[in-house]
Design a protein around this motif. Structure first.
Motif, mmCIF file in Angstrom:
data_model
loop_
_atom_site.group_PDB
_atom_site.id
_atom_site.type_symbol
_atom_site.label_atom_id
_atom_site.label_comp_id
_atom_site.label_asym_id
_atom_site.label_seq_id
_atom_site.Cartn_x
_atom_site.Cartn_y
_atom_site.Cartn_z
ATOM 1 N N ARG A 93 -16.450 -1.595 -16.425
ATOM 2 C CA ARG A 93 -15.573 -1.838 -15.279
ATOM 3 C C ARG A 93 -16.208 -2.778 -14.260
ATOM 4 N NH1 ARG A 93 -14.215 3.792 -16.124
ATOM 5 N NH2 ARG A 93 -15.930 4.398 -14.760
ATOM 6 N N ALA A 94 -17.528 -2.701 -14.103
ATOM 7 C CA ALA A 94 -18.200 -3.562 -13.131
ATOM 8 C C ALA A 94 -18.034 -5.032 -13.492
ATOM 9 C CB ALA A 94 -19.686 -3.198 -13.050
ATOM 10 N N GLU A 95 -18.053 -5.344 -14.758
ATOM 11 C CA GLU A 95 -17.897 -6.732 -15.184
ATOM 12 C C GLU A 95 -16.479 -7.233 -14.907
ATOM 13 O OE1 GLU A 95 -19.454 -9.468 -18.894
ATOM 14 O OE2 GLU A 95 -18.998 -7.359 -19.228
ATOM 15 N N LEU A 96 -15.493 -6.365 -15.067
ATOM 16 C CA LEU A 96 -14.117 -6.743 -14.752
ATOM 17 C C LEU A 96 -13.953 -7.014 -13.264
ATOM 18 C CD1 LEU A 96 -12.140 -4.194 -16.969
ATOM 19 C CD2 LEU A 96 -12.471 -6.639 -17.396
ATOM 20 N N ILE A 97 -14.545 -6.156 -12.438
ATOM 21 C CA ILE A 97 -14.452 -6.349 -10.988
ATOM 22 C C ILE A 97 -15.198 -7.617 -10.571
ATOM 23 C CG2 ILE A 97 -15.138 -5.370 -8.757
ATOM 24 C CD1 ILE A 97 -14.601 -2.621 -9.933
ATOM 25 N N ALA A 98 -16.315 -7.915 -11.246
ATOM 26 C CA ALA A 98 -17.092 -9.120 -10.919
ATOM 27 C C ALA A 98 -16.299 -10.390 -11.197
ATOM 28 C CB ALA A 98 -18.398 -9.127 -11.703
ATOM 29 N N ALA A 99 -15.296 -10.317 -12.068
ATOM 30 C CA ALA A 99 -14.459 -11.487 -12.365
ATOM 31 C C ALA A 99 -13.410 -11.735 -11.294
ATOM 32 C CB ALA A 99 -13.786 -11.303 -13.721
ATOM 33 N N THR A 100 -13.276 -10.817 -10.329
ATOM 34 C CA THR A 100 -12.334 -10.958 -9.218
ATOM 35 C C THR A 100 -13.073 -11.551 -8.018
ATOM 36 O OG1 THR A 100 -12.770 -8.799 -8.219
ATOM 37 C CG2 THR A 100 -11.226 -8.864 -10.080
ATOM 38 N N PRO A 101 -12.385 -11.800 -6.921
ATOM 39 C CA PRO A 101 -13.082 -12.288 -5.716
ATOM 40 C C PRO A 101 -14.174 -11.338 -5.208
ATOM 41 C CG PRO A 101 -10.734 -12.691 -5.509
ATOM 42 C CD PRO A 101 -10.923 -11.883 -6.755
ATOM 43 N N ALA A 102 -14.195 -10.096 -5.666
ATOM 44 C CA ALA A 102 -15.245 -9.173 -5.226
ATOM 45 C C ALA A 102 -16.615 -9.596 -5.724
ATOM 46 C CB ALA A 102 -14.939 -7.763 -5.723
ATOM 47 N N ALA A 103 -16.669 -10.279 -6.875
ATOM 48 C CA ALA A 103 -17.930 -10.709 -7.490
ATOM 49 C C ALA A 103 -18.872 -9.522 -7.718
ATOM 50 C CB ALA A 103 -18.575 -11.804 -6.643
ATOM 51 N N ARG A 104 -20.185 -9.724 -7.686
ATOM 52 C CA ARG A 104 -21.135 -8.631 -7.935
ATOM 53 C C ARG A 104 -21.643 -7.999 -6.658
ATOM 54 N NH1 ARG A 104 -25.894 -9.788 -11.978
ATOM 55 N NH2 ARG A 104 -26.003 -7.523 -11.764
ATOM 56 N N LEU A 105 -21.515 -8.706 -5.533
ATOM 57 C CA LEU A 105 -22.138 -8.235 -4.300
ATOM 58 C C LEU A 105 -21.286 -7.202 -3.573
ATOM 59 C CD1 LEU A 105 -24.604 -8.642 -2.460
ATOM 60 C CD2 LEU A 105 -23.308 -10.401 -1.261
ATOM 61 N N LEU A 106 -19.996 -7.476 -3.443
ATOM 62 C CA LEU A 106 -19.142 -6.600 -2.642
ATOM 63 C C LEU A 106 -19.070 -5.164 -3.170
ATOM 64 C CD1 LEU A 106 -16.095 -8.727 -1.423
ATOM 65 C CD2 LEU A 106 -18.009 -7.837 -0.109
ATOM 66 N N PRO A 107 -19.002 -4.922 -4.490
ATOM 67 C CA PRO A 107 -18.986 -3.524 -4.949
ATOM 68 C C PRO A 107 -20.209 -2.726 -4.497
ATOM 69 C CG PRO A 107 -18.264 -4.962 -6.708
ATOM 70 C CD PRO A 107 -18.760 -5.856 -5.610
ATOM 71 N N THR A 108 -21.381 -3.361 -4.514
ATOM 72 C CA THR A 108 -22.587 -2.665 -4.058
ATOM 73 C C THR A 108 -22.532 -2.412 -2.556
ATOM 74 O OG1 THR A 108 -23.843 -3.733 -5.815
ATOM 75 C CG2 THR A 108 -25.100 -2.710 -4.058
ATOM 76 N N ILE A 109 -22.031 -3.397 -1.796
ATOM 77 C CA ILE A 109 -21.886 -3.195 -0.353
ATOM 78 C C ILE A 109 -20.912 -2.050 -0.075
ATOM 79 C CG2 ILE A 109 -21.040 -4.249 1.779
ATOM 80 C CD1 ILE A 109 -22.050 -6.935 0.730
ATOM 81 N N ALA A 110 -19.820 -2.005 -0.844
ATOM 82 C CA ALA A 110 -18.855 -0.926 -0.668
ATOM 83 C C ALA A 110 -19.471 0.431 -0.998
ATOM 84 C CB ALA A 110 -17.634 -1.178 -1.554
ATOM 85 N N THR A 111 -20.298 0.473 -2.028
ATOM 86 C CA THR A 111 -20.962 1.729 -2.398
ATOM 87 C C THR A 111 -21.910 2.185 -1.291
ATOM 88 O OG1 THR A 111 -20.818 1.194 -4.746
ATOM 89 C CG2 THR A 111 -22.452 2.826 -4.108
ATOM 90 N N VAL A 112 -22.641 1.237 -0.703
ATOM 91 C CA VAL A 112 -23.536 1.589 0.404
ATOM 92 C C VAL A 112 -22.741 2.112 1.594
ATOM 93 C CG1 VAL A 112 -25.207 0.679 2.062
ATOM 94 C CG2 VAL A 112 -25.324 -0.034 -0.331
ATOM 95 N N GLY A 113 -21.648 1.429 1.937
ATOM 96 C CA GLY A 113 -20.810 1.900 3.038
ATOM 97 C C GLY A 113 -20.217 3.268 2.763
ATOM 98 N N HIS A 114 -19.810 3.494 1.532
ATOM 99 C CA HIS A 114 -19.265 4.798 1.133
ATOM 100 C C HIS A 114 -20.315 5.894 1.307
ATOM 101 C CE1 HIS A 114 -16.990 7.742 -1.065
ATOM 102 N NE2 HIS A 114 -17.781 7.718 -2.117
#
Length: 564
Positions: A130-151
Motif C-alpha cells: 500500500r505504501a508504494e501505491l500512496i507514493a505514486a500519488t501527490p503524497a509521495a514518500r514523505l507525507l505518509p511518514t509525517i502523517a504517522t508522526v502527527g497521528h
C-alpha cells in the motif's frame, strides 16, 4: 506580456497551488490513520486511564495512614525484587506511593501501544504494497511518514490527558497528575520513535514488531536493574537510581517525581529523544528503497526442507524466531528465580521486615505459604508465565497476519482444510508455551541448587512452571476463538488483554485491587503450588481452553477470510 513572463507565470501558479494541495493530502492521511486506529486507540486509552484510576483508588484504601505508607516504602527499598517490578521510591505521601506502584507499568503499556502503531503505519504498509501505491500519488514518500508522526503525537497527548484525569478522578493533586500523565505520554512518544526506526531497519512487520517489543521490555528491565541498585537517602523512603535507569525512557519519566520534586525536564528528554529518532528515520527513508529494510531478508534455500511438506512444519518455520526469542527470555527468568531466590533468603533471614517481604511475594505469587525461596520462585514464575502467554498471543497473531496478507487463502487452495490450517498454528503455540516454561524450570532448578539450595527446589521450580501452563493456554484458546469471530480485533485486543491481565492478576494484590477485578485476569487464578497445593483454577482454565478451541474449529469453516 513577454515570452519569459509567460513562462514564469504558470510556474508561479503551480507553486502557489502546491501548498494547499499538500495540506489537503496531509489531512486526508491523518483522517485515514485516525479512522483505521479509532477502536484500537480507544481500547488502549480507556484501559490505561482506568488502570491508573483503579490503582490509585486501591492504594488510597489500602495505605490510608502515613505509618503504613512509610512501612511499605521501606519494605520496597529493602527488597530488590519489588524495586525491579515496581519503580523508584520517592517519598511516603499517598500520591508518591501511587506513582511508585503504577507508573512503570503504564509506561510499558504506552511503549507497546506506540511501537505497534509505528510499525502498523510504516513497515506493515510497505510490506503489503500500500505504501508504494500512496507514493505514486501527490503524497509521495514523505507525507505518509509525517502523517504517522502527527497521528502518534496526537495519540500520546490524549494518553497524557487520560492518564492525568485518571489520577485526578481519585483526588490526587492536579498539577502532579498532569505531569505524571505527561511523562507517561512522553515515554510512549519515545518508544514510537524506537518503533519507527526499527521499521526502517527490519524487512518484515513481524520482525519489526518483535524487535521493538523486545526493546520496550529491555528498557523496563534496565530501569528495574537501576532501581534495584539504587542508593537510599533522606528518611529511608527515597531512592536515588543507579546508572542503568538512565538508559531507559521509563527511567527518565521516573525522574520527574511529579508529586514530590515536580521537575518537567525529563519530559523534554523523552521528546528530544523521539525527535532525534524521527529525524534519523527521515534520513534513512531518503536513501533506502521502498519495501526494503536496512537488514535484508536472508536468501532461502535452493530446495525446501522436508519439514515444509506439512502444515505443522510450515507453521513452525514461520514462528521459529519468535519461539526461540521467548524461550531465551524463559531461561533468563528461570536463572533469576533460582539464583536470586537463594540470595534473598540468605540475606533476609534475620531481617525484621521478613514478614512484610514474605507477604509481598505471596501476593505476587498468587497465594500460598512456605519457605521464602519457594515464594520467590513462585513470584518470578508469574512473570515467566507472562512470557509464555506472550508466545501464545503471537501464535494467534501470526494466524491473523497470514490471513491478512492473503497467503492463507493461497494455502487453502491446496488440499488443506481450514481446521487443519488453524490447528497447525495452535499446535505450535501449545508446544512453544511448554518449551518456554520447561527451559525456565530447568534453569531455575539448576541455578538454585548451584547457589546452595536444597535439591527439592527443583520440584518447586517445575511446579511453579506447571502452574503457569493453564494461564498461557487459556490465552491461546480464547484469542483463537476471537480470531475466528472478530479477526480485525485480534491484534489490539490480544496485546491489551495480555498487558492488563498481567498487571491486574500479578500486581493487583500488591496494590489491593478489588477481588472481582483481579479475578478477571487468568493470572490471578493460577494454581497455588506453594504450601497447600490447589489446582482448581488450572482445571477451570483448561476446560475454557478446550471449549474455546472447539468453538473456533466449528466456526472457522463458516466465515469468509478477511484479507487486508
Amino acid at each position: 506580456m513577454s515570452t519569459t513572463a509567460a513562462r514564469i507565470e504558470p510556474t508561479r501558479t503551480r507553486a502557489a497551488s502546491r501548498g494547499p494541495r499538500t495540506v489537503h493530502t496531509l489531512r486526508a492521511l491523518l483522517r485515514q490513520r485516525l479512522r483505521r486506529d479509532r477502536w484500537q486507540l480507544l481500547i488502549w486509552l480507556l484501559s490505561i486511564g482506568a488502570l491508573a484510576a483503579f490503582s490509585a483508588e486501591s492504594i488510597q484504601q489500602t495505605y490510608g495512614s502515613a505509618a503504613s505508607r512509610v512501612q511499605v516504602m521501606r519494605l520496597a527499598i529493602s527488597d530488590p525484587t519489588i524495586l525491579v517490578l515496581r519503580g523508584l521510591p520517592q517519598g511516603s505521601t499517598l500520591a508518591a506511593l501511587t506513582f511508585f506502584e503504577i507508573f512503570t507499568f503504564l509506561a510499558l503499556l504506552a511503549g507497546l501501544m506506540n511501537t505497534f502503531l509505528a510499525v502498523r503505519h510504516s513497515r506493515a504498509e510497505e510490506e503489503s504494497g500500500r505504501a508504494e501505491l500512496i507514493a505514486a500519488t501527490p503524497a509521495a514518500r514523505l507525507l505518509p511518514t509525517i502523517a504517522t508522526v502527527g497521528h502518534a503525537v496526537g495519540a500520546n497527548i490524549l494518553l497524557a490527558v487520560v492518564t492525568g484525569l485518571g489520577f485526578i478522578a481519585v483526588g490526587l493533586p492536579v498539577a502532579g497528575s498532569f505531569l505524571a500523565g505527561a511523562v507517561t505520554g512522553g515515554a510512549g512518544l519515545a518508544f514510537f520513535g524506537v518503533g519507527l526506526l526499527v521499521s526502517q531497519v527490519m524487512s518484515t512487520s513481524r520482525g519489526a514488531n518483535g524487535l521493538a517489543a523486545a526493546l520496550v521490555v529491555a528498557a523496563y528491565l534496565l530501569r528495574g536493574i537501576g532501581d534495584a541498585g539504587g542508593t537510599p537517602f533522606g528518611d529511608g523512603t527515597h531512592l536515588r537510581a543507579a546508572w542503568p535507569s538512565w538508559l531507559s525512557p521509563i527511567g527518565w519519566g521516573q525522574q520527574a517525581a511529579p508529586y514530590t520534586a515536580a521537575g518537567g525536564w525529563p519530559l523534554l528528554l523523552q521528546v528530544g529523544f523521539a525527535a532525534l529518532l524521527v529525524a534519523g528515520v527521515f534520513a534513512l527513508q531518503a536513501v533506502r528503497d521502498s519495501g526494503a529494510g536496512l537488514i535484508p531478508e536472508r536468501a532461502g534455500r535452493a530446495t525446501a526442507s522436508p519439514t515444509l511438506s506439512g502444515m505443522v512444519g510450515l507453521a513452525w518455520r514461520l514462528q521459529r524466531p519468535v519461539v526461540i526469542g521467548w524461550a531465551i527470555g524463559g531461561v533468563l527468568g528461570g536463572l533469576l528465580a533460582g539464583s536470586l531466590g537463594s540470595a534473598i533468603n540468605s540475606s533476609l533471614a534475620q531481617d525484621p521486615n521478613l514478614a512484610g517481604i514474605r507477604e509481598a511475594l505471596r501476593r505476587i505469587g498468587a497465594g500460598g505459604s512456605g519457605p521464602l525461596t519457594s515464594l520467590f520462585i513462585s513470584a518470578i514464575f508469574s512473570i515467566v508465565g507472562v512470557l509464555a502467554a506472550a508466545c501464545a498471543v503471537q501464535a494467534v497473531i501470526r494466524l491473523r497476519q497470514e490471513e491478512q496478507s492473503g497467503t492463507a487463502e493461497t494455502l487453502l487452495a491446496a488440499p488443506v482444510s481450514r481446521t487443519r490450517w488453524l490447528f497447525s498454528f495452535v499446535a505450535i503455540g501449545v508446544s512453544a508455551v511448554v518449551l518456554v516454561l520447561l527451559v525456565a524450570a530447568i534453569a531455575s532448578g539448576l541455578s538454585s541448587v548451584a547457589a546452595g539450595e536444597d535439591p527439592s527446589t527443583i520440584g518447586v521450580s517445575f511446579a511453579a512452571a506447571a502452574a503457569q501452563l493453564p494461564v498461557a493456554l487459556v490465552y491461546l484458546g480464547v484469542l483463537t476463538l476471537l480470531f475466528v469471530v472478530l479477526p480485525s480485533w485480534t491484534v489490539p485486543v490480544a496485546w491489551a488483554a495480555l498487558g492488563l491481565g498481567a498487571f491486574v492478576g500479578i500486581f493487583g494484590g500488591l496494590v489491593q485491587l478489588p477481588d472481582w477485578l483481579r479475578h478477571v485476569s487468568p493470572f490471578a487464578d493460577a494454581p497455588v503450588v506453594v504450601g497447600q497445593v490447589d489446582w482448581t483454577g488450572g482445571y477451570w482454565m483448561l476446560g475454557i481452553t478446550v471449549a474455546a478451541l472447539a468453538g473456533a474449529a466449528a466456526l472457522i469453516r463458516r466465515r469468509d477470510f478477511a484479507i487486508g
